[in-house]
Design a protein around this motif. Structure first.
Motif, short mmCIF file in Angstrom:
data_model
loop_
_atom_site.label_atom_id
_atom_site.label_comp_id
_atom_site.label_asym_id
_atom_site.label_seq_id
_atom_site.Cartn_x
_atom_site.Cartn_y
_atom_site.Cartn_z
N ASN A 4 0.82 -1.21 0.00
CA ASN A 4 0.00 0.00 0.00
C ASN A 4 0.86 1.27 0.00
OD1 ASN A 4 -2.20 -1.69 0.14
ND2 ASN A 4 -2.69 -1.23 2.27
N GLY A 5 1.85 1.31 0.89
CA GLY A 5 2.69 2.49 0.99
C GLY A 5 3.52 2.71 -0.26
N ARG A 6 4.12 1.66 -0.79
CA ARG A 6 4.93 1.79 -2.00
C ARG A 6 4.08 2.19 -3.20
NH1 ARG A 6 7.71 -3.88 -1.60
NH2 ARG A 6 6.24 -4.08 0.11
N TRP A 7 2.86 1.65 -3.25
CA TRP A 7 1.94 2.01 -4.32
C TRP A 7 1.64 3.50 -4.29
CZ3 TRP A 7 -2.90 4.20 -4.64
CH2 TRP A 7 -3.63 3.99 -5.81
N ALA A 8 1.42 4.03 -3.10
CA ALA A 8 1.10 5.46 -2.95
C ALA A 8 2.31 6.33 -3.30
CB ALA A 8 0.63 5.74 -1.53
N ARG A 9 3.48 5.96 -2.77
CA ARG A 9 4.67 6.78 -3.01
C ARG A 9 5.04 6.81 -4.49
NH1 ARG A 9 5.99 4.56 2.10
NH2 ARG A 9 6.98 2.73 1.13
N MET A 16 -1.77 7.18 3.14
CA MET A 16 -3.18 6.89 3.41
C MET A 16 -3.93 6.59 2.12
SD MET A 16 -5.28 6.43 5.78
CE MET A 16 -7.02 6.39 6.18
N ALA A 17 -3.53 7.22 1.01
CA ALA A 17 -4.19 6.93 -0.27
C ALA A 17 -3.97 5.47 -0.66
CB ALA A 17 -3.66 7.87 -1.35
N GLY A 18 -2.79 4.96 -0.35
CA GLY A 18 -2.52 3.55 -0.63
C GLY A 18 -3.36 2.63 0.22
N HIS A 19 -3.57 3.00 1.48
CA HIS A 19 -4.41 2.17 2.35
C HIS A 19 -5.87 2.18 1.88
CE1 HIS A 19 -1.14 1.33 4.96
NE2 HIS A 19 -1.04 2.55 5.47
N ARG A 20 -6.33 3.33 1.41
CA ARG A 20 -7.71 3.40 0.89
C ARG A 20 -7.84 2.52 -0.35
NH1 ARG A 20 -7.19 9.20 1.74
NH2 ARG A 20 -8.26 9.81 3.67
N ALA A 21 -6.84 2.60 -1.24
CA ALA A 21 -6.87 1.76 -2.44
C ALA A 21 -6.79 0.28 -2.06
CB ALA A 21 -5.72 2.14 -3.38
N GLY A 22 -6.03 -0.02 -1.03
CA GLY A 22 -5.95 -1.39 -0.55
C GLY A 22 -7.27 -1.90 -0.01
N ALA A 23 -8.03 -1.02 0.64
CA ALA A 23 -9.35 -1.40 1.14
C ALA A 23 -10.29 -1.75 -0.01
CB ALA A 23 -9.93 -0.27 1.98
N GLU A 24 -10.15 -1.04 -1.13
CA GLU A 24 -10.97 -1.38 -2.29
C GLU A 24 -10.55 -2.72 -2.87
OE1 GLU A 24 -13.74 0.24 -3.41
OE2 GLU A 24 -13.41 1.19 -1.47
N ALA A 25 -9.26 -3.02 -2.80
CA ALA A 25 -8.79 -4.33 -3.27
C ALA A 25 -9.39 -5.45 -2.42
CB ALA A 25 -7.27 -4.38 -3.23
N VAL A 26 -9.61 -5.19 -1.14
CA VAL A 26 -10.26 -6.17 -0.27
C VAL A 26 -11.65 -6.48 -0.80
CG1 VAL A 26 -11.25 -6.56 2.02
CG2 VAL A 26 -8.94 -5.62 1.79
N ARG A 27 -12.38 -5.47 -1.20
CA ARG A 27 -13.74 -5.67 -1.72
C ARG A 27 -13.70 -6.54 -2.97
NH1 ARG A 27 -16.63 0.08 -2.04
NH2 ARG A 27 -18.51 -1.20 -2.16
N ARG A 28 -12.72 -6.29 -3.85
CA ARG A 28 -12.59 -7.12 -5.06
C ARG A 28 -12.23 -8.56 -4.70
NH1 ARG A 28 -9.84 -2.34 -6.78
NH2 ARG A 28 -7.79 -3.33 -6.50
N CYS A 29 -11.37 -8.70 -3.70
CA CYS A 29 -10.95 -10.03 -3.28
C CYS A 29 -12.11 -10.83 -2.70
CB CYS A 29 -9.83 -9.90 -2.24
SG CYS A 29 -9.10 -11.46 -1.72
N LEU A 193 3.32 -12.95 -4.97
CA LEU A 193 3.05 -12.14 -6.16
C LEU A 193 3.84 -10.85 -6.11
CD1 LEU A 193 -0.86 -12.44 -6.36
CD2 LEU A 193 0.85 -13.97 -7.33
N ASP A 194 4.27 -10.38 -7.27
CA ASP A 194 4.97 -9.10 -7.34
C ASP A 194 4.00 -7.92 -7.37
OD1 ASP A 194 7.52 -10.20 -7.32
OD2 ASP A 194 7.52 -10.54 -9.48
N VAL A 195 2.73 -8.18 -7.62
CA VAL A 195 1.74 -7.10 -7.71
C VAL A 195 1.54 -6.43 -6.35
CG1 VAL A 195 -0.20 -8.67 -7.25
CG2 VAL A 195 -0.60 -6.54 -8.47
N MET A 196 1.45 -5.11 -6.35
CA MET A 196 1.13 -4.39 -5.12
C MET A 196 -0.33 -4.65 -4.75
SD MET A 196 3.91 -2.74 -4.29
CE MET A 196 5.43 -2.10 -5.01
#
Length: 229
Positions: A4-9, A16-29, A193-196
C-alpha cells in the motif's frame, strides 16, 4: 496484503491513499472469493508489529478500519458474509472494539463466506498465549502431559474454530510469512506475487485458484505410482 505504501509513493500520493486503495482491493478479493466458492478468507489487516509505525500512520489505519466497519459491513452482510476477528483486540480503543463486536454480531449467522480479519495479530504471540492456557489446563488436571496431542495445542489458538489455510498469498514481492498463522500454515501452499496489493483484482485471484488446482498436496505423505496417497 503488502504494498500500500509503495503504491502510494510511486504515484506521489500520501500513504493513506494507498491504504484506501488497498481497502478497495479487499472488496474485489471478497467478490472473487465468493465467485470461486471459497469458504474462508483470512486477511492480515493489522499486525502486532504495525503498532511500531508512526503515530500518524497507526491513527490513519485505525480510522480507516473504523470507517469500513461502520459503513461497509452492511455490504458484507448483504453478500451473506460472516465477519470474524483474531488478534489482541484489547489494544484498540473502546469505540473501535464496539464497532468490531457490532460487525461480528450482525454477520454471525451468514454462511456464504467467513472473512477473518487479523487485527493487532501476531502468530508468535498467539502461540505463546495458547501455551500458557494449555499449561494452566495441565495444572488444573484437565489434560495429562503424556497424552497431549497436536490437536490439544491447536484448540487453544484463536483460530481453533477455523480450518487451517490451504493457500497463503503474499503480494508486493515479499517472500516470507512475517508472523502470520505460523502453526496453522504447516501444510499450506504458498504463493508470492509481485503485484502491489492495491492493484490486486479478480484476475489475480482467478490465476491463484488455477495454480492451486494444479498443485499436488501430499501433506508429508509419499504418492503411490497411481497418484493415490
Amino acid at each position: 496484503m503488502d504494498g500500500n505504501g509503495r503504491w502510494a509513493r510511486a504515484r506521489g500520493k500520501p500513504v493513506m491513499a494507498g491504504h484506501r486503495a488497498g481497502a478497495e482491493a479487499v472488496r474485489r478479493c471478497v467478490k472473487a472469493a465468493i465467485a470461486a466458492g471459497v469458504r474462508y478468507l483470512t486477511l492480515y489487516a493489522f499486525s502486532s508489529e504495525n503498532w511500531n509505525r508512526t503515530a500518524e500512520e497507526v491513527s490513519d489505519l485505525t480510522s480507516l478500519l473504523r470507517f469500513y466497519l461502520r459503513h461497509k459491513v452492511a455490504e458484507l452482510h448483504e453478500q451473506n458474509v460472516r465477519l470474524d476477528f483474531i488478534g489482541d483486540l484489547s489494544r484498540f480503543d473502546a469505540g473501535l472494539r464496539a464497532e468490531i463486536e457490532r460487525a461480528r454480531l450482525l454477520t454471525a449467522r451468514n454462511t456464504r463466506l467467513t472473512m477473518i480479519l487479523a487485527l493487532s495479530y501476531g502468530a508468535r504471540s498467539d502461540m505463546l498465549g495458547a501455551a500458557k492456557r494449555l499449561a494452566a489446563a495441565v495444572l488444573r488436571g484437565e489434560i495429562e502431559p503424556e497424552a497431549m496431542r497436536e490437536e490439544d495445542f491447536g484448540a487453544f489458538l484463536q483460530t481453533s474454530s477455523f480450518p487451517d489455510p490451504d493457500l497463503i498469498v503474499r503480494t508486493s514481492g515479499e517472500r516470507r510469512l512475517s508472523n502470520f498463522l505460523l502453526w496453522e500454515s504447516a501444510y499450506a501452499e504458498l504463493a508470492f506475487l509481485d503485484v502491489m496489493w492495491p492493484d490486486f483484482d479478480e484476475s489475480h485471484f482467478d490465476a491463484l485458484m488455477a495454480d492451486f488446482a494444479r498443485r499436488e498436496r501430499r501433506f508429508g505423505k509419499r504418492l503411490a505410482p497411481d497418484g493415490a496417497l
